[in-house]
Design a protein around this motif. Structure first.
Motif, short mmCIF file in Angstrom:
data_model
loop_
_atom_site.label_atom_id
_atom_site.label_comp_id
_atom_site.label_asym_id
_atom_site.label_seq_id
_atom_site.Cartn_x
_atom_site.Cartn_y
_atom_site.Cartn_z
N UNK A 124 -17.12 83.41 66.03
CA UNK A 124 -17.89 84.16 66.57
C UNK A 124 -17.37 85.31 67.19
N UNK A 125 -18.01 86.24 67.84
CA UNK A 125 -17.44 87.30 68.56
C UNK A 125 -16.75 86.99 69.67
N UNK A 126 -16.92 85.87 70.26
CA UNK A 126 -16.43 85.23 71.57
C UNK A 126 -15.02 84.89 71.04
N UNK A 127 -14.84 84.12 69.87
CA UNK A 127 -13.60 83.72 69.43
C UNK A 127 -12.61 84.88 69.22
N UNK A 128 -13.29 86.00 68.46
CA UNK A 128 -12.53 87.14 68.08
C UNK A 128 -11.76 87.94 69.47
N UNK A 129 -12.61 87.73 70.41
CA UNK A 129 -12.27 88.31 71.72
C UNK A 129 -11.19 87.62 72.39
N UNK A 130 -11.27 86.26 72.39
CA UNK A 130 -10.24 85.28 72.83
C UNK A 130 -9.00 85.83 72.16
#
Length: 248
Positions: A124-130
């Protein structure tokens, strides 16, 4: 190197405590650890010190859940450590890693998200951001497309730490992280571990350099299969304790 990204680790309270009680580990009939017991909490850097074969790597692997316990308990947040396995990140000794494995720095760091997402789930976007945040924190953004075998020793250690940060691990278990690093890389790693601890993570590392240990670590656990001493590093690393540790 950019500032670490702050997360829930910096808000740890007394519940974020690692408690090891009466821990024994045996390999067949050989006792590797005998009645180890100590407690520490987030924000500390703990050195495991002892001769080769003293049980340092075994203790790290036991806390990580990689070797079975004969007796004893390991508690985190007042419950069995197994419940919180996602919050623990294990970094093996560098010689145990297959550096020829065809994976990029970013690919390695992305593996840190698997405990959160599962291996086959789409990011997800949050995974990529992490992942982006971990790469930035460890100053690896410009190297993210490079194969891990192309990195220097210090860069390789930072890549594994970035994986741990992407995992959002609270406890970092490092097996001889300074071994094989030159002075500059060692200094950078020392600064990084200090900042990660200050951010609220618990760092536990086996370490062999007695001269640097009091400056690099807050606490020290002296091992010779059994526990010789545990406490503030500058107090525990006394001549008497070290003699018992290495002459046992």
């Amino acid at each position: 190197m950019s500032e670490p990204h702050h997360d829930c680790c910096e808000h740890h309270d007394h519940h974020h405590e690692l408690v090891v009680e009466n821990l024994c580990v045996s390999y067949r009939n050989i006792v590797a650890l005998d009645k180890i017991g100590f407690a520490t909490s987030c924000g500390n850097r703990v050195a495991l010190i002892g001769a080769n074969g003293a049980g340092k790597s075994t203790l790290i692997k036991a806390i990580a859940g990689l070797v079975p316990r004969s007796t004893g308990s390991i508690m985190w947040r007042r419950s069995a450590v197994k419940k919180w396995s996602r919050e623990f990140a294990y970094l093996p000794q560098r010689e145990e890693v297959d550096w020829s494995f065809p994976i990029t720095v970013r690919g390695l760091v992305e593996m840190g998200r698997f405990p959160q997402t599962g291996i086959f789930a789409r990011f997800t976007t949050s995974d990529d951001e992490a992942v982006d945040g971990a790469l930035e924190t460890l100053d690896l953004s410009d190297l993210q497309d490079r194969q891990i075998r192309e990195l220097s020793g210090g860069q390789q250690q930072r890549a594994f730490l970035a994986r741990s940060i992407a995992q959002e691990a609270h406890v970092l278990l490092l097996d001889e992280p300074f071994t094989g690093l030159d002075r500059r890389a060692s200094s950078q790693l020392a600064d990084l571990l200090e900042r990660l601890a200050h951010e609220g993570r618990l760092v536990i590392a086996s370490h062999h350099d007695l001269n640097t240990a009091p400056d690099l670590f807050d606490e020290a656990l002296l091992l010779s299969t059994r526990q010789i001493a545990f406490g503030p590093a500058k107090e525990v690393l006394s001549e008497t304790n070290l003699q018992q540790t290495f002459d046992a």
